[in-house]
Design an enzyme around this catalytic site. Sequence first.
Site, PDB file in Angstrom:
ATOM      1  N   CYS A   1      10.440  -5.013 -10.830  1.00 24.77           N
ATOM      2  CA  CYS A   1      11.858  -4.446 -11.069  1.00 24.77           C
ATOM      3  C   CYS A   1      12.933  -5.285 -11.519  1.00 24.77           C
ATOM      4  O   CYS A   1      13.764  -5.032 -12.232  1.00 24.77           O
ATOM      5  CB  CYS A   1      12.213  -3.347  -9.960  1.00 24.77           C
ATOM      6  SG  CYS A   1      12.595  -4.405  -8.403  1.00 24.77           S
ATOM      7  N   GLY A  58       0.591  -1.139   0.060  1.00 25.30           N
ATOM      8  CA  GLY A  58       0.042   0.127   0.010  1.00 25.30           C
ATOM      9  C   GLY A  58       0.673   1.162  -0.048  1.00 25.30           C
ATOM     10  O   GLY A  58       0.378   2.120   0.490  1.00 25.30           O
ATOM     11  N   SER A 105       9.127  -2.365  -1.450  1.00 20.06           N
ATOM     12  CA  SER A 105       8.412  -1.344  -1.550  1.00 20.06           C
ATOM     13  C   SER A 105       8.822  -0.079  -1.679  1.00 20.06           C
ATOM     14  O   SER A 105      10.004   0.045  -2.451  1.00 20.06           O
ATOM     15  CB  SER A 105       7.668  -1.022  -0.166  1.00 20.06           C
ATOM     16  OG  SER A 105       6.607  -0.389  -0.006  1.00 20.06           O
TER      17      SER A 105
END
Length: 448
Positions: free
Chosen positions: A80, A15, A429
Amino acid sequence: MRPKLSVLELYSGIGGMHWALKECGVDHEVVLAVDINTTVNGIYKHNFPSTNLQSFSLEKLTLEKLESLKINTILMSPPCQPFTRVGKKGDCQDVRTKSFLHILRLLDEMKVKPEYLLVENVKGFEVSQTRKELVSCLERCGYVYQEFLLTPLQFGIPNCRLRYYLTARRGKNFAFNVQSQVRSAQHASIENVNWSQQHCSNTINETRCSEHIQKKTVDSDGSSVVSSEGPHTRHPDSCPNETGHLNSHTGAGPLEVSQDDIEAARGNSFALRDAGRNMRYCEDDDDVINAGSKPLWQFMEHLSRDELADYWLSDKELRLFVIMDIVFPALKKSICFTKRYGHYVDGAGSVVQMTTNVEDVRAASEFKSCVVKLKNRTEWGEAELYILRKLQLRYFTPREVANLLCFPPQLEFPPGLSRIQKYRVLGNSLNVHVVAELIKLMTQEVTT
């Protein structure tokens, strides 16, 4: 004035984009969040129970479904791995890129396209074929876009996490002049886009930093932090009780860090910095770090001996001392935390030196120089380990890593997650504050 954002959050993870929306203060609604990872979805749902979170492969997202959402913003942080420096750099041929390319095809086909788009990825994405596909799609669809390479260090945050960002806007120009090159630290103060820490770091509320320090995280899982080698045994404290340590003690782990200890560490920081310079990636190589940058201690917890016990490095881990980035609380830089943190020490993130005894740090620094010169890392006995134990090295806690990524104190992990799981999801994150600043910049209306 900014419009209300109706957001589709793709590759939503724990999130980070959602927390950035909350921080930047823009009126918003996350219409749908999507991620296929069950662990991160559990964390997301724990923190945002009312958000429509779904788990499915994005390649299954149809044009009909996408258009039915009636969103005006897409925020996404695609995988990534196809672009990392140490990876195979599969780029468009990597199976993990397929879902992102599918989203671009849908964007091409949408009749009513979203007004805003924000993409985050690793450095290396900016020279990829996938990036070329992205900007070609944006140009066909009538978007104005700007690319950035930004690190939290530019915002006064003591963590080096250089990342690629792209902001795009359709139908209107940005409130700043777009440049064809990627904006980076070297272009920090161009025109009215000021990414210097003097401008940006003040947006991190000091009260929030204080809350970060006071909030405690207790992990009882006791899982191993040594890669593929089974559980380790933590060393007994064989250091004598001396003044000048953050944690002078004769017990089995570090004592609680008091405010007086922190002040002592700050006052002694110049001597410590010089004594241990060869044990870290120095701050001196980052021009964006200055007197206004924040020290690590503002992002660290006050923890008792029992709470820190699981983070104390074992003798087995100390044998990897030569390749560690070792920082102390008064410094203003730490290296990027990856998903391997707590499980590997090679390039996975900094470890904390809790001692403030300059002579102990100098002895360890000299020892490292000898080890590097003699190329001897295996034939260490009790005397050598004694030198390293006196540094009092520990891992940053998951809460401290979250603080450095600018997740607010309200971020909670659901019960049952191991420490390694927490490190893994945080390492995957993004920095919340940097994204929040970009969202504000992206949605700022042009004034005449």
